[in-house]
Design a protein around this motif. Structure first.
Motif, PDB file in Angstrom:
ATOM      1  N   GLN A  94      -3.075   5.867  -6.785  1.00  0.00           N
ATOM      2  CA  GLN A  94      -2.816   5.453  -5.402  1.00  0.00           C
ATOM      3  C   GLN A  94      -1.983   6.516  -4.687  1.00  0.00           C
ATOM      4  OE1 GLN A  94      -3.510   2.705  -3.463  1.00  0.00           O
ATOM      5  NE2 GLN A  94      -4.995   2.043  -4.993  1.00  0.00           N
ATOM      6  N   ASN A  95      -2.331   6.763  -3.447  1.00  0.00           N
ATOM      7  CA  ASN A  95      -1.500   7.650  -2.633  1.00  0.00           C
ATOM      8  C   ASN A  95      -0.295   6.841  -2.149  1.00  0.00           C
ATOM      9  OD1 ASN A  95      -0.550   8.639   0.099  1.00  0.00           O
ATOM     10  ND2 ASN A  95      -1.840  10.355  -0.562  1.00  0.00           N
ATOM     11  N   VAL A  96       0.888   7.304  -2.503  1.00  0.00           N
ATOM     12  CA  VAL A  96       2.106   6.533  -2.243  1.00  0.00           C
ATOM     13  C   VAL A  96       2.320   6.306  -0.742  1.00  0.00           C
ATOM     14  CG1 VAL A  96       4.623   6.552  -2.465  1.00  0.00           C
ATOM     15  CG2 VAL A  96       3.199   7.254  -4.392  1.00  0.00           C
ATOM     16  N   GLU A  97       2.135   7.374   0.045  1.00  0.00           N
ATOM     17  CA  GLU A  97       2.360   7.230   1.492  1.00  0.00           C
ATOM     18  C   GLU A  97       1.347   6.263   2.101  1.00  0.00           C
ATOM     19  OE1 GLU A  97       4.909   8.189   2.981  1.00  0.00           O
ATOM     20  OE2 GLU A  97       5.753   9.671   1.614  1.00  0.00           O
ATOM     21  N   ALA A  98       0.100   6.340   1.622  1.00  0.00           N
ATOM     22  CA  ALA A  98      -0.943   5.448   2.149  1.00  0.00           C
ATOM     23  C   ALA A  98      -0.648   4.002   1.752  1.00  0.00           C
ATOM     24  CB  ALA A  98      -2.315   5.881   1.614  1.00  0.00           C
ATOM     25  N   LEU A  99      -0.147   3.836   0.532  1.00  0.00           N
ATOM     26  CA  LEU A  99       0.181   2.490   0.066  1.00  0.00           C
ATOM     27  C   LEU A  99       1.353   1.918   0.871  1.00  0.00           C
ATOM     28  CD1 LEU A  99      -0.242   0.152  -1.877  1.00  0.00           C
ATOM     29  CD2 LEU A  99       1.221   1.341  -3.537  1.00  0.00           C
ATOM     30  N   ALA A 100       2.326   2.780   1.141  1.00  0.00           N
ATOM     31  CA  ALA A 100       3.473   2.334   1.946  1.00  0.00           C
ATOM     32  C   ALA A 100       2.997   1.868   3.319  1.00  0.00           C
ATOM     33  CB  ALA A 100       4.482   3.466   2.081  1.00  0.00           C
ATOM     34  N   ALA A 101       2.067   2.620   3.884  1.00  0.00           N
ATOM     35  CA  ALA A 101       1.530   2.247   5.200  1.00  0.00           C
ATOM     36  C   ALA A 101       0.799   0.902   5.112  1.00  0.00           C
ATOM     37  CB  ALA A 101       0.596   3.339   5.702  1.00  0.00           C
ATOM     38  N   ARG A 102       0.073   0.708   4.003  1.00  0.00           N
ATOM     39  CA  ARG A 102      -0.670  -0.545   3.824  1.00  0.00           C
ATOM     40  C   ARG A 102       0.301  -1.727   3.691  1.00  0.00           C
ATOM     41  NH1 ARG A 102      -4.308   1.607   0.612  1.00  0.00           N
ATOM     42  NH2 ARG A 102      -3.557   0.833  -1.386  1.00  0.00           N
ATOM     43  N   ILE A 103       1.396  -1.485   2.969  1.00  0.00           N
ATOM     44  CA  ILE A 103       2.401  -2.557   2.816  1.00  0.00           C
ATOM     45  C   ILE A 103       2.989  -2.906   4.185  1.00  0.00           C
ATOM     46  CG2 ILE A 103       4.660  -3.132   1.838  1.00  0.00           C
ATOM     47  CD1 ILE A 103       3.910  -1.389  -0.595  1.00  0.00           C
ATOM     48  N   ARG A 104       3.256  -1.885   4.965  1.00  0.00           N
ATOM     49  CA  ARG A 104       3.795  -2.129   6.315  1.00  0.00           C
ATOM     50  C   ARG A 104       2.823  -2.975   7.137  1.00  0.00           C
ATOM     51  NH1 ARG A 104       5.756   3.309   5.969  1.00  0.00           N
ATOM     52  NH2 ARG A 104       3.913   4.162   7.001  1.00  0.00           N
TER      53      ARG A 104
ATOM     54  N   LEU B  98       4.499 -11.338  -1.148  1.00  0.00           N
ATOM     55  CA  LEU B  98       3.652 -10.639  -0.163  1.00  0.00           C
ATOM     56  C   LEU B  98       3.423  -9.189  -0.580  1.00  0.00           C
ATOM     57  CD1 LEU B  98       4.906 -11.691   3.399  1.00  0.00           C
ATOM     58  CD2 LEU B  98       2.635 -12.044   2.407  1.00  0.00           C
ATOM     59  N   VAL B  99       4.508  -8.570  -0.982  1.00  0.00           N
ATOM     60  CA  VAL B  99       4.408  -7.153  -1.376  1.00  0.00           C
ATOM     61  C   VAL B  99       3.544  -7.022  -2.630  1.00  0.00           C
ATOM     62  CG1 VAL B  99       5.713  -5.143  -2.173  1.00  0.00           C
ATOM     63  CG2 VAL B  99       6.625  -6.576  -0.331  1.00  0.00           C
ATOM     64  N   ARG B 100       3.789  -7.886  -3.596  1.00  0.00           N
ATOM     65  CA  ARG B 100       3.040  -7.823  -4.854  1.00  0.00           C
ATOM     66  C   ARG B 100       1.533  -8.010  -4.614  1.00  0.00           C
ATOM     67  NH1 ARG B 100       7.139 -11.505  -8.556  1.00  0.00           N
ATOM     68  NH2 ARG B 100       8.358  -9.789  -9.407  1.00  0.00           N
ATOM     69  N   SER B 101       1.203  -8.735  -3.531  1.00  0.00           N
ATOM     70  CA  SER B 101      -0.211  -9.044  -3.295  1.00  0.00           C
ATOM     71  C   SER B 101      -0.969  -7.919  -2.602  1.00  0.00           C
ATOM     72  CB  SER B 101      -0.325 -10.325  -2.455  1.00  0.00           C
ATOM     73  OG  SER B 101       0.200 -10.084  -1.166  1.00  0.00           O
ATOM     74  N   VAL B 102      -0.257  -6.904  -2.149  1.00  0.00           N
ATOM     75  CA  VAL B 102      -0.938  -5.796  -1.468  1.00  0.00           C
ATOM     76  C   VAL B 102      -1.737  -4.999  -2.497  1.00  0.00           C
ATOM     77  CG1 VAL B 102      -0.616  -3.659  -0.152  1.00  0.00           C
ATOM     78  CG2 VAL B 102       0.814  -5.657   0.341  1.00  0.00           C
ATOM     79  N   GLU B 103      -2.939  -4.666  -2.130  1.00  0.00           N
ATOM     80  CA  GLU B 103      -3.812  -3.948  -3.050  1.00  0.00           C
ATOM     81  C   GLU B 103      -3.248  -2.547  -3.334  1.00  0.00           C
ATOM     82  OE1 GLU B 103      -7.823  -3.665  -1.735  1.00  0.00           O
ATOM     83  OE2 GLU B 103      -8.346  -2.270  -3.339  1.00  0.00           O
ATOM     84  N   GLY B 104      -3.201  -2.214  -4.585  1.00  0.00           N
ATOM     85  CA  GLY B 104      -2.673  -0.894  -4.955  1.00  0.00           C
ATOM     86  C   GLY B 104      -1.265  -0.970  -5.501  1.00  0.00           C
ATOM     87  N   VAL B 105      -0.598  -2.121  -5.374  1.00  0.00           N
ATOM     88  CA  VAL B 105       0.768  -2.283  -5.898  1.00  0.00           C
ATOM     89  C   VAL B 105       0.668  -2.703  -7.361  1.00  0.00           C
ATOM     90  CG1 VAL B 105       2.901  -3.621  -5.747  1.00  0.00           C
ATOM     91  CG2 VAL B 105       1.768  -2.827  -3.657  1.00  0.00           C
ATOM     92  N   ALA B 106       1.250  -1.910  -8.251  1.00  0.00           N
ATOM     93  CA  ALA B 106       1.218  -2.230  -9.676  1.00  0.00           C
ATOM     94  C   ALA B 106       2.204  -3.346  -9.989  1.00  0.00           C
ATOM     95  CB  ALA B 106       1.548  -0.995 -10.500  1.00  0.00           C
ATOM     96  N   TRP B 107       3.389  -3.208  -9.476  1.00  0.00           N
ATOM     97  CA  TRP B 107       4.383  -4.248  -9.624  1.00  0.00           C
ATOM     98  C   TRP B 107       5.392  -4.170  -8.493  1.00  0.00           C
ATOM     99  CZ3 TRP B 107       8.806  -1.549  -9.882  1.00  0.00           C
ATOM    100  CH2 TRP B 107       8.871  -0.373 -10.651  1.00  0.00           C
TER     101      TRP B 107
ATOM    102  N   GLU C 184       0.386  -4.946   6.114  1.00  0.00           N
ATOM    103  CA  GLU C 184       0.032  -6.282   5.611  1.00  0.00           C
ATOM    104  C   GLU C 184       1.215  -7.237   5.536  1.00  0.00           C
ATOM    105  OE1 GLU C 184      -2.352  -6.247   2.099  1.00  0.00           O
ATOM    106  OE2 GLU C 184      -3.621  -4.604   2.817  1.00  0.00           O
ATOM    107  N   THR C 185       2.446  -6.696   5.464  1.00  0.00           N
ATOM    108  CA  THR C 185       3.604  -7.585   5.303  1.00  0.00           C
ATOM    109  C   THR C 185       4.477  -7.651   6.546  1.00  0.00           C
ATOM    110  OG1 THR C 185       5.031  -5.830   4.469  1.00  0.00           O
ATOM    111  CG2 THR C 185       3.718  -7.055   2.845  1.00  0.00           C
ATOM    112  N   GLY C 186       4.327  -6.680   7.418  1.00  0.00           N
ATOM    113  CA  GLY C 186       5.204  -6.625   8.585  1.00  0.00           C
ATOM    114  C   GLY C 186       6.587  -6.105   8.242  1.00  0.00           C
ATOM    115  N   LEU C 187       6.791  -5.704   6.989  1.00  0.00           N
ATOM    116  CA  LEU C 187       8.076  -5.136   6.567  1.00  0.00           C
ATOM    117  C   LEU C 187       8.013  -3.616   6.679  1.00  0.00           C
ATOM    118  CD1 LEU C 187       8.558  -7.309   3.349  1.00  0.00           C
ATOM    119  CD2 LEU C 187       9.711  -7.600   5.557  1.00  0.00           C
ATOM    120  N   ALA C 188       9.151  -2.995   6.543  1.00  0.00           N
ATOM    121  CA  ALA C 188       9.172  -1.533   6.492  1.00  0.00           C
ATOM    122  C   ALA C 188       8.993  -1.114   5.033  1.00  0.00           C
ATOM    123  CB  ALA C 188      10.489  -1.008   7.031  1.00  0.00           C
ATOM    124  N   ALA C 189       8.226  -0.083   4.829  1.00  0.00           N
ATOM    125  CA  ALA C 189       8.014   0.413   3.459  1.00  0.00           C
ATOM    126  C   ALA C 189       7.966   1.933   3.500  1.00  0.00           C
ATOM    127  CB  ALA C 189       6.709  -0.151   2.898  1.00  0.00           C
ATOM    128  N   TYR C 190       8.741   2.525   2.631  1.00  0.00           N
ATOM    129  CA  TYR C 190       8.804   3.989   2.592  1.00  0.00           C
ATOM    130  C   TYR C 190       8.766   4.458   1.150  1.00  0.00           C
ATOM    131  CZ  TYR C 190      10.917   2.927   7.141  1.00  0.00           C
ATOM    132  OH  TYR C 190      11.172   2.412   8.377  1.00  0.00           O
TER     133      TYR C 190
END
Lengths: 264, 382
Positions: free
Chosen positions: B223-233, B79-88, B235-241
């Motif tokens: 990618q803006n790291v904080e924005a990506l963390a928010a997107r992961i949160r 799920l995390v890997r599939s978020v747009e902007g995640v390299a790995w 799209e996945t329902g997980l916490a991301a920081y």
């Protein structure tokens, strides 16, 4: 950039024409209202250049108050007090330290030598305050100590000196800046008779040789003979000085007699 | 004038010693205690710092700090890997275990399983061995502090020797060969840390349905790291920081839920107060003893500025000596307890120096006022 004070030697016999000290109707009141204490009640006093004047009188008569005002360490209440032409009652506080440093020398009853400094360093204190370099100030101190007969005690600490020697160090300190007026407060009261006479003799010699003026406040009748003039005080006023039998100097000032110059 | 000030100061040896001791104690406490506190607090996020490559830490939403890892299903990795902007994105496993040492003793340890293929999450700095050695059979790394302390072995002659490369541990009855000693930050509980691959860590640990503690994610360039963390949160329902945010979360969790800050802060404050009181009283007494000499200087013609300079110089000198001794003692104590990894940062030294300066100012204020208000006419009193 200021010049080295050590190179700014003052001319000998510094003061111009006119009296060194001139007080007219000088008063000093401590406190206010019912609790007011009148320490000086209209003092008239003149000290001429080169004069060694003794101010005598009982305790509490106002001698110390008078010399404190003359020395600009205390403010008078009213009247006139001019020292070297400067109006002591209206001199701004910020100008007083510089005035004292340049024109006045002090000799205290308790010597007031700094116990942490050697004799030479104590003598150098006014010079160091005046901005002299430490080495030059010490050279000058050693010259002065030689003049007061303590050349071999330059490196001694105050507690290694006798009372008379300490007072001689204090005298050297008073003369360090070549002041126009030296104020001595009971300089012999802590000394035995012979030492007291030696100290006064030294003050008189140094005063006359440099044509400077000295005011000595004292109770000590044994040293009256060293004065050019004696002025008596009582209850905050200058009072006439009585001579003893056969014109002898008084053992203590006696009121209601004639104020006389004393032959030296 | 400065010569007079210094000679007068050192002419009163007992008082100077008293002032210096007061300032040294204050300096010691204001340096050593905050340094210890920072060292302890630094341990709360040392694991995040050691795993330096990922930009974002993804975890269960209930996680409050780094040691509070709640297992995630392996499916979350995809799920995390599939978020747009995640390299790995790679998994990391973090759990407690008991290690049996070569001498037969056992010790609790923290077991870290890093991504099998990339080895992301493995310690960056090695004291012995190389990161690639972790691919060897039964290979584990042990952190330096753990190898020297908890995992040290008692020799027959009574001495201890640190765990070394080549030693064999037993983890959950499985063989583990030490192939490297890693240089990592100490953990909050001072537990030894054992690193191995993710798959092997699962074998070493007790069987669990969910094992993944965090997903470590890298943002694509730009990618803006904080924005990506928010997107992961989202799209996945997980916490991301971001790593920085997660560090702060862990730090503040410990600050809020332990008495560390208050306790160390109180001791530091007590040090400051004791130093200020002792030095202040001593300095005031010193000035009081010398009032007559200050009056003489004033009568002779010393300006208020010169007198102020004298008092401040005296205060400054005892301050410098006291500070030097205090920091020296703190350094000595840090050396003695070198296992504790106390660091004196420039900011910390500046903090304690500032405290000493403040004490000196407070100590000298009363003295300065006393000297400046002094009537020079006092010299005519016997």
């Amino acid at each position: 950039m200021t010049a080295d004070p050590a190179t700014q030697a003052k001319p000998h016999g510094p003061h111009g024409p006119g009296p060194v000290v001139e007080c007219r109707g000088l008063t000093k009141v401590y406190g206010e209202g019912d609790t007011a204490v009148h320490a000086l009640r209209g003092v008239d006093l003149v000290v001429e250049p080169g004069e060694l004047l003794m101010l005598v009188g009982p305790s509490g008569c106002g001698k110390t108050t008078l010399i404190s005002i003359i020395a600009s360490v205390l403010n008078g209440s009213a009247g006139i007090c001019r020292v070297l032409g400067h109006d002591m009652l209206h001199m701004p506080e910020r100008d007083k330290p510089e005035f004292r440093l340049r024109h006045l020398g002090f000799c205290f009853q308790a010597f007031n030598l700094n116990p942490c400094l050697s004799a030479a360093e104590n003598v150098a204190v006014p010079l160091l305050i005046g901005g002299w370099r430490y080495g030059k100030a010490l050279d000058r101190s050693r010259e002065l100590l030689q003049q007061v007969g303590l050349a071999d005690k330059a490196d001694a600490m105050p507690d290694q000196l006798s009372g008379g020697q300490q007072q001689r160090v204090a005298i050297a300190r008073a003369f360090a800046q070549e002041p126009d007026l030296i104020v001595c407060d009971e300089p012999t009261s802590a000394l035995d008779s012979a030492t007291g006479e030696k100290v006064l003799s030294l003050i008189r010699d140094m005063t006359h040789s440099s044509h400077r003026s000295v005011i000595v406040v004292t109770h000590d009748a044994r040293i009256f003979r060293f004065a050019d003039r004696i002025v008596a005080m009582e209850d905050g006023r200058i009072v006439p000085l009585a001579l003893g039998a056969g014109g002898a100097l008084p053992v203590a000032p006696v009121p209601a007699a004639t104020l006389l110059p004393v032959a030296t | 004038m400065l010569v007079i000030a210094l000679k007068t100061l050192f002419g009163h040896r007992i008082k100077v010693i008293g002032m210096v001791i007061g300032l040294a104690v204050a300096s010691l406490m204001m340096t050593q205690q905050p340094a210890t506190m920072l060292s302890i607090l630094g341990r709360t996020y040392s694991f995040i710092e050691d795993v330096s490559q990922p930009d974002i830490w993804v975890m269960d939403p209930m996680v409050k700090f780094v040691d509070d890892a709640k297992p995630l299903a392996d499916s979350k990795l995809g799920l995390v890997r599939s978020v747009e902007g995640v390299a790995w994105g790679v998994p990391i496993y973090r759990t407690g275990t008991a290690a049996r040492l070569p001498d037969g003793n056992t010790a609790n340890a923290l077991l870290i399983g890093v991504d099998d293929s990339s080895l992301i999450g493995a310690p960056a700095a090695m004291i012995s061995g190389q990161t690639a050695d972790l691919r060897r059979t039964d290979a584990v790394f042990v952190n330096d502090e753990g190898a020297r302390l908890r995992f040290a072995q008692k020799l027959p002659d009574g001495t201890e020797r640190p765990l070394q490369v080549g030693d064999i541990l037993e983890l959950n009855e499985r063989r583990a060969e030490v192939v490297g000693i890693a240089k990592t930050g100490a953990t909050f509980s001072s537990q030894p840390v054992i690193y191995t691959t993710y798959t092997r860590a699962r074998q070493y640990a007790l069987p669990q349905r969910k094992t993944m503690s965090f997903v470590l994610a890298k943002a694509k360039p730009g990618q803006n790291v904080e924005a990506l963390a928010a997107r992961i949160r989202d799209e996945t329902g997980l916490a991301a920081y971001s790593a920085e945010t997660f560090k702060e979360m862990s730090l503040w969790y410990f600050i809020r839920n332990t008495g560390i800050l208050i306790n160390f802060g109180m001791i530091t404050l007590v040090g400051f107060i004791v130093g200020a009181v002792v030095s202040g009283i001593m300095f005031f007494n010193f000035t009081q003893d010398n009032l007559r000499h200050f009056a003489v200087l004033k009568a002779i013609g010393a300006s208020p500025r010169q007198l102020l300079g004298m008092v401040l110089l005296q205060s400054f000198i005892v301050g410098v000596i006291g500070y030097g001794i205090g920091v020296g003692l703190a350094s000595g104590m840090a050396l003695i307890s070198s296992t504790f990894q106390i660091k004196f940062t420039p900011a910390l030294l500046a903090f304690s120096a500032g405290g000493v300066v403040l004490i000196c100012i407070l100590s000298s204020v009363i003295s300065v006022l006393k000297v400046l208000r002094l009537e020079p006419a006092a010299v005519f009193k016997a």
